[in-house]
Design a protein around this motif. Structure first.
Motif, PDB file in Angstrom:
ATOM      1  N   PRO A  78     -42.154 -59.143 -21.354  1.00  0.00           N
ATOM      2  CA  PRO A  78     -43.613 -59.278 -21.401  1.00  0.00           C
ATOM      3  C   PRO A  78     -44.293 -57.927 -21.173  1.00  0.00           C
ATOM      4  N   ALA A  79     -45.497 -57.791 -21.667  1.00  0.00           N
ATOM      5  CA  ALA A  79     -46.231 -56.532 -21.515  1.00  0.00           C
ATOM      6  C   ALA A  79     -46.554 -56.291 -20.045  1.00  0.00           C
ATOM      7  N   PRO A  80     -46.541 -55.040 -19.601  1.00  0.00           N
ATOM      8  CA  PRO A  80     -46.952 -54.741 -18.226  1.00  0.00           C
ATOM      9  C   PRO A  80     -48.375 -55.225 -17.955  1.00  0.00           C
ATOM     10  N   PHE A  81     -48.651 -55.473 -16.709  1.00  0.00           N
ATOM     11  CA  PHE A  81     -49.948 -55.999 -16.296  1.00  0.00           C
ATOM     12  C   PHE A  81     -51.071 -55.045 -16.685  1.00  0.00           C
ATOM     13  N   LEU A  82     -52.164 -55.601 -17.197  1.00  0.00           N
ATOM     14  CA  LEU A  82     -53.348 -54.819 -17.535  1.00  0.00           C
ATOM     15  C   LEU A  82     -54.374 -55.004 -16.418  1.00  0.00           C
ATOM     16  N   PRO A  83     -54.631 -53.960 -15.624  1.00  0.00           N
ATOM     17  CA  PRO A  83     -55.571 -54.116 -14.498  1.00  0.00           C
ATOM     18  C   PRO A  83     -56.973 -54.501 -14.966  1.00  0.00           C
ATOM     19  N   GLU A  84     -57.611 -55.361 -14.212  1.00  0.00           N
ATOM     20  CA  GLU A  84     -58.942 -55.832 -14.558  1.00  0.00           C
ATOM     21  C   GLU A  84     -59.954 -54.687 -14.711  1.00  0.00           C
ATOM     22  N   LEU A 135     -59.478 -53.171 -18.128  1.00  0.00           N
ATOM     23  CA  LEU A 135     -59.964 -54.067 -19.174  1.00  0.00           C
ATOM     24  C   LEU A 135     -61.491 -54.010 -19.271  1.00  0.00           C
ATOM     25  N   ARG A 136     -62.175 -54.131 -18.134  1.00  0.00           N
ATOM     26  CA  ARG A 136     -63.636 -54.143 -18.150  1.00  0.00           C
ATOM     27  C   ARG A 136     -64.202 -52.824 -18.653  1.00  0.00           C
ATOM     28  N   SER A 137     -63.502 -51.737 -18.389  1.00  0.00           N
ATOM     29  CA  SER A 137     -64.014 -50.423 -18.782  1.00  0.00           C
ATOM     30  C   SER A 137     -64.073 -50.234 -20.288  1.00  0.00           C
TER      31      SER A 137
END
Length: 228
Positions: A91-97, A100-102
């Motif tokens: 699975p893809a590494p975690f994308l920090p919130e 993402l918002r930026s």
């Protein structure tokens, strides 16, 4: 077991085919390895075309009346000279919130940001923060022609006209470094090829897949006063 007399040539042919396939198989095993690619494609989506084509299925944050986007980033895609890798880490590494918002000012859909990270970002060889920093730098290196910033009515264009406008606005961008995509009726995307340091570069295969329609329509923004 003894082979029939006719089996010798057949067996030899099979062995020859296997030998010829070995380089191809070895090459295929390298497909999708993070960090192994030749260049990027920065893909700019004409948001009104997406909203019109998708209708009720469109992303509300991108297509509701109060969010009048023009060209937005679809993605920054690692490419080979022929073909491209995708989903390089599962699975893809975690994308920090916060990361993402930026990105929502230039990629106005949470689902789009997540999808691009999983499908293309994992092939860049960078972590999520570095990859999306590269996406923003690539976007900021391209000047959107003024004519496409405040489109308040339907406009018929030729792919060549759109390419020419982008080349005029971006010195150094040559005809073999950019391609316009369409769905047969609407202009959908402008694709700009960049090297690994995000300078413009030629990309023969991307150029070959360009829109072949003579004229296409660009739907207008919902409210051109706030266009991006």
């Amino acid at each position: 077991m003894r082979l029939a007399p006719s089996a010798g040539p057949v067996l030899a042919a099979l062995l020859l085919c296997a030998a010829l396939l070995l380089p191809t198989l070895a090459s295929a095993q390298q497909t999708g390895e993070p960090g192994r690619f030749d260049h990027y494609v920065l893909t700019l989506s004409w948001s009104p075309s997406y909203c019109e084509a998708m209708g009720e299925r469109a992303e509300p944050a991108q297509c509701e009346r109060a969010r009048p986007f023009a060209f937005v980033v679809h993605g920054l895609w690692p490419q080979y000279a022929r073909g491209w890798p995708e989903h390089c880490v599962k699975p893809a590494p975690f994308l920090p919130e916060p990361v993402l918002r930026s990105m929502l000012d230039i990629m106005p859909s949470r689902r789009l940001v997540l999808h691009q990270w999983r499908k293309h970002g994992t092939c860049s060889g960078e972590d999520a923060s570095a990859y999306f920093a590269s996406v923003r730098r690539a976007y900021e290196r391209v000047t959107i022609p003024e004519a496409f910033r405040h489109l308040d009515d339907y406009r018929m264009v030729s792919p060549g006209e759109v390419e020419a406008a982008f080349r005029t606005a971006n010195p150094g961008l040559a005809t073999d470094m950019i391609a316009v995509a369409c769905d047969g009726r609407r202009l959908t995307e402008v694709r700009i090829c960049m090297n690994r340091t995000l300078g413009f570069t030629a990309c023969e295969e991307v150029d070959r897949r360009a829109c072949r329609a003579s004229r296409v329509v660009m739907p207008p923004l919902r409210n051109s006063a706030g266009a991006r």
